[in-house]
Design a protein around this motif. Structure first.
Motif, PDB file in Angstrom:
ATOM      1  N   ALA A  97      66.640  19.159  38.395  1.00  0.00           N
ATOM      2  CA  ALA A  97      65.459  19.444  39.164  1.00  0.00           C
ATOM      3  C   ALA A  97      65.521  19.478  40.487  1.00  0.00           C
ATOM      4  N   TRP A  98      64.730  20.481  41.248  1.00  0.00           N
ATOM      5  CA  TRP A  98      64.841  20.493  42.523  1.00  0.00           C
ATOM      6  C   TRP A  98      63.568  20.788  43.391  1.00  0.00           C
ATOM      7  N   LEU A  99      63.268  19.982  44.271  1.00  0.00           N
ATOM      8  CA  LEU A  99      61.914  19.902  45.020  1.00  0.00           C
ATOM      9  C   LEU A  99      62.255  20.452  46.492  1.00  0.00           C
ATOM     10  N   VAL A 100      61.444  21.503  46.935  1.00  0.00           N
ATOM     11  CA  VAL A 100      61.479  21.975  48.131  1.00  0.00           C
ATOM     12  C   VAL A 100      60.278  21.675  48.919  1.00  0.00           C
ATOM     13  N   ILE A 101      60.080  20.848  50.149  1.00  0.00           N
ATOM     14  CA  ILE A 101      59.123  20.309  50.402  1.00  0.00           C
ATOM     15  C   ILE A 101      59.091  20.420  52.128  1.00  0.00           C
ATOM     16  N   GLY A 102      57.967  20.850  52.756  1.00  0.00           N
ATOM     17  CA  GLY A 102      57.851  20.860  54.017  1.00  0.00           C
ATOM     18  C   GLY A 102      57.008  21.859  54.765  1.00  0.00           C
ATOM     19  N   ASP A 103      57.355  22.185  56.019  1.00  0.00           N
ATOM     20  CA  ASP A 103      56.718  23.329  56.705  1.00  0.00           C
ATOM     21  C   ASP A 103      57.441  24.504  56.941  1.00  0.00           C
ATOM     22  N   PHE A 104      57.271  25.521  56.353  1.00  0.00           N
ATOM     23  CA  PHE A 104      58.053  26.665  56.454  1.00  0.00           C
ATOM     24  C   PHE A 104      57.548  27.674  57.762  1.00  0.00           C
ATOM     25  N   ASN A 105      56.515  27.022  58.305  1.00  0.00           N
ATOM     26  CA  ASN A 105      55.796  28.147  59.442  1.00  0.00           C
ATOM     27  C   ASN A 105      55.548  29.691  58.826  1.00  0.00           C
ATOM     28  N   THR A 106      55.511  29.806  57.714  1.00  0.00           N
ATOM     29  CA  THR A 106      54.829  30.953  57.098  1.00  0.00           C
ATOM     30  C   THR A 106      54.363  30.634  55.894  1.00  0.00           C
ATOM     31  N   PHE A 107      53.744  31.494  55.285  1.00  0.00           N
ATOM     32  CA  PHE A 107      52.883  31.372  54.081  1.00  0.00           C
ATOM     33  C   PHE A 107      53.150  32.401  53.200  1.00  0.00           C
ATOM     34  N   LEU A 108      52.486  32.249  51.921  1.00  0.00           N
ATOM     35  CA  LEU A 108      52.835  33.530  50.682  1.00  0.00           C
ATOM     36  C   LEU A 108      51.648  34.355  50.695  1.00  0.00           C
ATOM     37  N   ASP A 109      50.448  33.833  51.119  1.00  0.00           N
ATOM     38  CA  ASP A 109      49.376  34.682  51.106  1.00  0.00           C
ATOM     39  C   ASP A 109      48.392  34.454  52.119  1.00  0.00           C
ATOM     40  N   THR A 110      47.632  35.556  52.542  1.00  0.00           N
ATOM     41  CA  THR A 110      46.659  35.402  53.875  1.00  0.00           C
ATOM     42  C   THR A 110      45.577  34.195  53.541  1.00  0.00           C
ATOM     43  N   THR A 111      45.461  34.054  52.312  1.00  0.00           N
ATOM     44  CA  THR A 111      44.360  32.787  52.231  1.00  0.00           C
ATOM     45  C   THR A 111      44.787  31.724  52.481  1.00  0.00           C
ATOM     46  N   ASP A 112      46.167  31.350  52.624  1.00  0.00           N
ATOM     47  CA  ASP A 112      46.816  30.314  52.785  1.00  0.00           C
ATOM     48  C   ASP A 112      46.791  29.791  54.503  1.00  0.00           C
ATOM     49  N   LYS A 113      46.064  30.730  55.121  1.00  0.00           N
ATOM     50  CA  LYS A 113      45.985  30.515  56.758  1.00  0.00           C
ATOM     51  C   LYS A 113      44.722  30.850  56.960  1.00  0.00           C
ATOM     52  N   MET A 114      44.189  29.821  57.962  1.00  0.00           N
ATOM     53  CA  MET A 114      42.885  29.972  58.734  1.00  0.00           C
ATOM     54  C   MET A 114      42.847  30.061  59.851  1.00  0.00           C
ATOM     55  N   GLY A 115      42.403  30.822  60.831  1.00  0.00           N
ATOM     56  CA  GLY A 115      42.182  31.496  62.167  1.00  0.00           C
ATOM     57  C   GLY A 115      43.763  31.577  62.692  1.00  0.00           C
ATOM     58  N   GLY A 116      43.645  31.567  64.203  1.00  0.00           N
ATOM     59  CA  GLY A 116      44.922  31.952  64.681  1.00  0.00           C
ATOM     60  C   GLY A 116      45.307  33.229  64.862  1.00  0.00           C
ATOM     61  N   SER A 117      46.551  33.635  64.805  1.00  0.00           N
ATOM     62  CA  SER A 117      47.036  34.935  64.909  1.00  0.00           C
ATOM     63  C   SER A 117      47.076  35.676  63.869  1.00  0.00           C
ATOM     64  N   LEU A 118      47.195  37.040  63.789  1.00  0.00           N
ATOM     65  CA  LEU A 118      47.162  37.864  62.681  1.00  0.00           C
ATOM     66  C   LEU A 118      48.476  37.443  61.644  1.00  0.00           C
ATOM     67  N   ALA A 119      48.209  37.680  60.544  1.00  0.00           N
ATOM     68  CA  ALA A 119      49.473  37.132  59.604  1.00  0.00           C
ATOM     69  C   ALA A 119      50.476  38.298  59.945  1.00  0.00           C
ATOM     70  N   ASN A 120      51.698  37.944  59.653  1.00  0.00           N
ATOM     71  CA  ASN A 120      52.841  38.829  59.779  1.00  0.00           C
ATOM     72  C   ASN A 120      53.234  39.230  58.333  1.00  0.00           C
TER      73      ASN A 120
END
Length: 314
Positions: free
Chosen positions: A133-156
């Protein structure tokens, strides 16, 4: 077992240890990862020792950026370090009480998509060598979907595709979200400047509020039957409105109190200099009757503001 991560954006604040202890106690966290701690060396060691954990692994910050700390208590958990890079700490976690184990990779990704490429390569290499079993956790400074982001710069979208490709290739899946999806709260009073831009009113908790009996109702009503984050938003708005109408400007009030007390002290000094009879006692009938009340008010404001008084005491 509860494993948690938090991008704390700096661990140097003197209130930080108490904040972490409160979070760990309320959520009963067993292993905690703190990211973007922004401090290193002996200063980091000093802060970590105040957090209430017996053991830790620390990836040093680079100047005033980055930094990953993994913290746990040895009596209930064993964390064995395996490897690390500038963006990850990879280790094996053993739950002593339940005799269970799994691998965990704690991530703080670079803000630049180009610099995150080594992160994706590291995760792919770890996946090839991991069968448990493997857990990956933290802040990737990116996201999988535009709905995972609110405000700020446009999605890359290119960065999003790189992230999605890595997740798919290493055969990871996202855990379902419970509670609030967004946990970062920005306070804005909604007022526009003449230029058409919104003006921001920063929220700061004032110690004076706790001295007012009516403040308790502000707190209770804000978190009544709502999620914590929603309650926090309600509290910030309600507290600012309540402060404007009930408390007012604390510094202005303090100056007014000090000004009155300075006048009272001048009267007291004159009375001391003009004593009655041979005993040298001042004429108590000349002392302002409001002195005791005003002195208590000054003490109250000194406690609130944490500053000394300019008034003299005979």
């Amino acid at each position: 077992m509860i494993v948690a991560s938090w991008n704390c954006r700096g661990a140097g604040n003197r209130c930080f240890p108490r904040t972490v202890k409160d979070i760990v106690y309320k959520l009963q966290i067993d292993v905690l990862c703190l990211m973007e701690t922004r401090i290193s060396g002996t200063r980091a060691d000093g802060v970590i020792r105040k957090l209430g954990f017996s053991n830790w692994i620390r990836l040093e910050a680079s100047g005033f950026a980055r930094g990953i700390w993994v913290l746990w208590n040895e009596d209930s958990m064993h964390v064995d370090y395996i490897c690390s890079s500038t963006q990850i700490i990879h280790c094996k976690i053993v739950d002593v009480k339940h005799n269970e184990s799994f691998f965990a990779t704690f991530v703080y990704g670079e803000t630049s998509p180009q610099k995150r490429i080594p992160l994706w390569l590291s995760l792919k290499a770890i996946a090839e060598a991991t069968e448990e079993a493997w857990l990956v956790i933290g802040d990737f400074n990116t996201f999988l979907d535009t709905t995972d982001k609110m405000g700020g710069s446009l999605a890359n979208h290119g960065a999003m595709e790189n992230f999605a490709d890595c997740i798919r290739e290493v055969e990871l899946f996202a855990l379902p979200i419970e509670g609030e999806k967004f946990t970062i709260i920005v306070v804005n009073d909604g007022q526009r400047t003449p230029q058409g831009k919104y003006s921001k009113r920063l929220f700061r908790y004032q110690s004076a509020w706790s001295l007012e009996e009516s403040f308790k109702e502000v707190v209770y009503s804000s978190w009544d039957n709502v999620e914590w984050c929603e309650g926090a938003r309600k509290f910030e708005k309600a507290a600012l409105s309540w402060n404007d109408t009930v408390v007012g400007n604390i510094m202005k009030k303090k100056k007014q109190v000090i000004h009155r007390l300075e006048g009272i002290d001048r009267v007291r000094q004159n009375n001391v200099n003009g004593c009655n009879g041979e005993t040298g006692t001042p004429n108590s009938s000349m002392l302002p009757l409001r002195y005791s009340t005003e002195d208590n008010e000054l003490k109250r404001f000194k406690m609130i503001m944490g500053t000394g008084s300019r008034t003299r005491r005979s």
